[in-house]
Design a protein around this motif. Structure first.
Motif, PDB file in Angstrom:
ATOM      1  N   PHE A   1       0.831  -1.212   0.000  1.00 26.84           N
ATOM      2  CA  PHE A   1       0.000   0.000   0.000  1.00 26.84           C
ATOM      3  C   PHE A   1       0.863   1.258   0.000  1.00 26.84           C
ATOM      4  O   PHE A   1       0.645   2.183  -0.788  1.00 26.84           O
ATOM      5  N   PHE A   2       1.871   1.291   0.872  1.00 24.99           N
ATOM      6  CA  PHE A   2       2.730   2.472   0.944  1.00 24.99           C
ATOM      7  C   PHE A   2       3.602   2.613  -0.304  1.00 24.99           C
ATOM      8  O   PHE A   2       3.830   3.727  -0.783  1.00 24.99           O
ATOM      9  N   ALA A   3       4.092   1.497  -0.824  1.00 24.17           N
ATOM     10  CA  ALA A   3       4.900   1.547  -2.050  1.00 24.17           C
ATOM     11  C   ALA A   3       4.057   2.063  -3.216  1.00 24.17           C
ATOM     12  O   ALA A   3       4.529   2.871  -4.027  1.00 24.17           O
ATOM     13  N   TYR A   4       2.810   1.617  -3.287  1.00 24.21           N
ATOM     14  CA  TYR A   4       1.922   2.080  -4.356  1.00 24.21           C
ATOM     15  C   TYR A   4       1.697   3.582  -4.252  1.00 24.21           C
ATOM     16  O   TYR A   4       1.704   4.293  -5.261  1.00 24.21           O
ATOM     17  N   ARG A   5       1.532   4.071  -3.036  1.00 28.27           N
ATOM     18  CA  ARG A   5       1.380   5.526  -2.844  1.00 28.27           C
ATOM     19  C   ARG A   5       2.604   6.263  -3.352  1.00 28.27           C
ATOM     20  O   ARG A   5       2.496   7.288  -4.023  1.00 28.27           O
TER      21      ARG A   5
ATOM     22  N   PHE B   1       4.798   5.116  -5.578  1.00 24.90           N
ATOM     23  CA  PHE B   1       4.901   4.872  -7.018  1.00 24.90           C
ATOM     24  C   PHE B   1       3.986   5.792  -7.814  1.00 24.90           C
ATOM     25  O   PHE B   1       4.308   6.215  -8.915  1.00 24.90           O
ATOM     26  N   THR B   2       2.835   6.124  -7.250  1.00 20.61           N
ATOM     27  CA  THR B   2       1.867   6.958  -7.970  1.00 20.61           C
ATOM     28  C   THR B   2       1.941   8.439  -7.599  1.00 20.61           C
ATOM     29  O   THR B   2       1.321   9.264  -8.270  1.00 20.61           O
ATOM     30  N   ALA B   3       2.713   8.791  -6.576  1.00 23.03           N
ATOM     31  CA  ALA B   3       2.728  10.177  -6.084  1.00 23.03           C
ATOM     32  C   ALA B   3       3.201  11.177  -7.133  1.00 23.03           C
ATOM     33  O   ALA B   3       2.567  12.220  -7.332  1.00 23.03           O
TER      34      ALA B   3
ATOM     35  N   ALA C   1      -2.700  15.986 -11.665  1.00 25.11           N
ATOM     36  CA  ALA C   1      -3.586  16.913 -10.951  1.00 25.11           C
ATOM     37  C   ALA C   1      -3.608  18.276 -11.625  1.00 25.11           C
ATOM     38  O   ALA C   1      -4.662  18.923 -11.683  1.00 25.11           O
ATOM     39  N   ASP C   2      -2.466  18.704 -12.148  1.00 20.67           N
ATOM     40  CA  ASP C   2      -2.402  19.994 -12.845  1.00 20.67           C
ATOM     41  C   ASP C   2      -3.286  20.012 -14.086  1.00 20.67           C
ATOM     42  O   ASP C   2      -3.662  21.078 -14.561  1.00 20.67           O
ATOM     43  N   MET C   3      -3.616  18.828 -14.601  1.00 20.50           N
ATOM     44  CA  MET C   3      -4.431  18.720 -15.810  1.00 20.50           C
ATOM     45  C   MET C   3      -5.858  18.266 -15.494  1.00 20.50           C
ATOM     46  O   MET C   3      -6.633  18.001 -16.405  1.00 20.50           O
ATOM     47  N   SER C   4      -6.172  18.118 -14.216  1.00 19.46           N
ATOM     48  CA  SER C   4      -7.458  17.586 -13.754  1.00 19.46           C
ATOM     49  C   SER C   4      -7.696  16.164 -14.251  1.00 19.46           C
ATOM     50  O   SER C   4      -8.816  15.783 -14.582  1.00 19.46           O
ATOM     51  N   TYR C   5      -6.630  15.376 -14.309  1.00 18.69           N
ATOM     52  CA  TYR C   5      -6.702  13.964 -14.681  1.00 18.69           C
ATOM     53  C   TYR C   5      -6.444  13.113 -13.449  1.00 18.69           C
ATOM     54  O   TYR C   5      -5.857  13.567 -12.470  1.00 18.69           O
ATOM     55  N   GLY C   6      -6.826  11.851 -13.569  1.00 10.91           N
ATOM     56  CA  GLY C   6      -6.587  10.912 -12.489  1.00 10.91           C
ATOM     57  C   GLY C   6      -5.822   9.698 -12.981  1.00 10.91           C
ATOM     58  O   GLY C   6      -5.325   9.659 -14.104  1.00 10.91           O
ATOM     59  N   ARG C   7      -5.758   8.702 -12.132  1.00 13.63           N
ATOM     60  CA  ARG C   7      -4.995   7.490 -12.443  1.00 13.63           C
ATOM     61  C   ARG C   7      -5.583   6.709 -13.612  1.00 13.63           C
ATOM     62  O   ARG C   7      -4.844   6.030 -14.331  1.00 13.63           O
TER      63      ARG C   7
ATOM     64  N   GLU D   1       3.013  11.073 -21.595  1.00 14.92           N
ATOM     65  CA  GLU D   1       3.371   9.710 -21.191  1.00 14.92           C
ATOM     66  C   GLU D   1       4.827   9.658 -20.754  1.00 14.92           C
ATOM     67  O   GLU D   1       5.163   9.018 -19.749  1.00 14.92           O
ATOM     68  N   SER D   2       5.696  10.340 -21.468  1.00 14.13           N
ATOM     69  CA  SER D   2       7.118  10.370 -21.108  1.00 14.13           C
ATOM     70  C   SER D   2       7.331  10.999 -19.737  1.00 14.13           C
ATOM     71  O   SER D   2       8.114  10.486 -18.924  1.00 14.13           O
ATOM     72  N   LYS D   3       6.650  12.102 -19.469  1.00 11.14           N
ATOM     73  CA  LYS D   3       6.784  12.755 -18.160  1.00 11.14           C
ATOM     74  C   LYS D   3       6.351  11.809 -17.036  1.00 11.14           C
ATOM     75  O   LYS D   3       7.031  11.693 -16.017  1.00 11.14           O
ATOM     76  N   LEU D   4       5.214  11.153 -17.252  1.00  9.94           N
ATOM     77  CA  LEU D   4       4.677  10.258 -16.231  1.00  9.94           C
ATOM     78  C   LEU D   4       5.582   9.051 -16.012  1.00  9.94           C
ATOM     79  O   LEU D   4       5.911   8.701 -14.876  1.00  9.94           O
ATOM     80  N   SER D   5       5.995   8.422 -17.097  1.00 12.02           N
ATOM     81  CA  SER D   5       6.806   7.213 -16.942  1.00 12.02           C
ATOM     82  C   SER D   5       8.227   7.547 -16.509  1.00 12.02           C
ATOM     83  O   SER D   5       8.860   6.751 -15.809  1.00 12.02           O
TER      84      SER D   5
END
Length: 170
Positions: free
Chosen positions: A31-35, A37-39, A46-52, A120-124
């Motif tokens: 659970f903590f690792a996932y947090r 990994f996705t942080a 969030a800046d784009m009003s998008y989610g996971r 996608e590049s920024k995220l990955s």
């Protein structure tokens, strides 16, 4: 039983004798690792009003350009309504392009646009940096073990889908 084997069991390191407490600790670590990994991607999204859900769609469209909406539904395990809501936004914002199939006009094939590839590049990049640091700190045996554990936790159908995706591209 050898002395080494006895010491391994008593130290709680034996995989055959994990206690409920050790399993609970593993669950909490996930659970903590996932947090973690996705942080980083969450902040970008969030800046784009998008989610996971947007992130997952972008990731898998990038991994399999031209994938169909139905294939993406299977990979993501979401409802058609939920995916359509995400895709409508990504298409309207110029990140994803939907093309009608050549053989079956009912199919829609999905591709990232140039802007989609940039996002996608920024995220990955953020996730790769976190994973690279963790893998570097833990060593090659831990990397291989981590992958084996993740694959073992997948349902059979999911493991097959993962293997097809993993083996389809470099």
């Amino acid at each position: 039983m050898t002395a080494g084997r006895t010491a391994q069991i008593h130290s709680g390191e034996s995989l055959l004798f994990l206690t409920d407490e050790q399993l609970r600790q593993g669950i909490e670590a996930m659970f903590f690792a996932y947090r973690g990994f996705t942080a980083d991607p969450d902040r970008i999204l969030a800046d784009m009003s998008y989610g996971r859900a947007h992130h997952r769609a972008i990731h898998f469209i990038n991994r399999a350009p031209g994938t169909t909406v139905n294939n993406l539904l299977t990979i993501l395990g979401v409802t058609k309504q939920s995916l359509n809501r995400v895709l409508r936004t990504l298409i309207a914002d110029g990140l994803v392009e939907s093309r009608v199939g050549n053989l079956d006009k009912r199919e829609r094939h999905l591709y990232l646009t140039e802007a989609g590839h940039e996002l996608e590049s920024k995220l990955s990049d953020a996730q790769r940096a976190r994973m690279r640091a963790a893998f570097r700190d833990t060593g090659p045996e831990a990397v291989a073990g981590f992958r084996k554990v993740l694959e073992a936790m997948m349902d059979t159908d999911m493991r097959r889908s993962y293997a097809r995706l993993r083996d389809s591209a470099g």
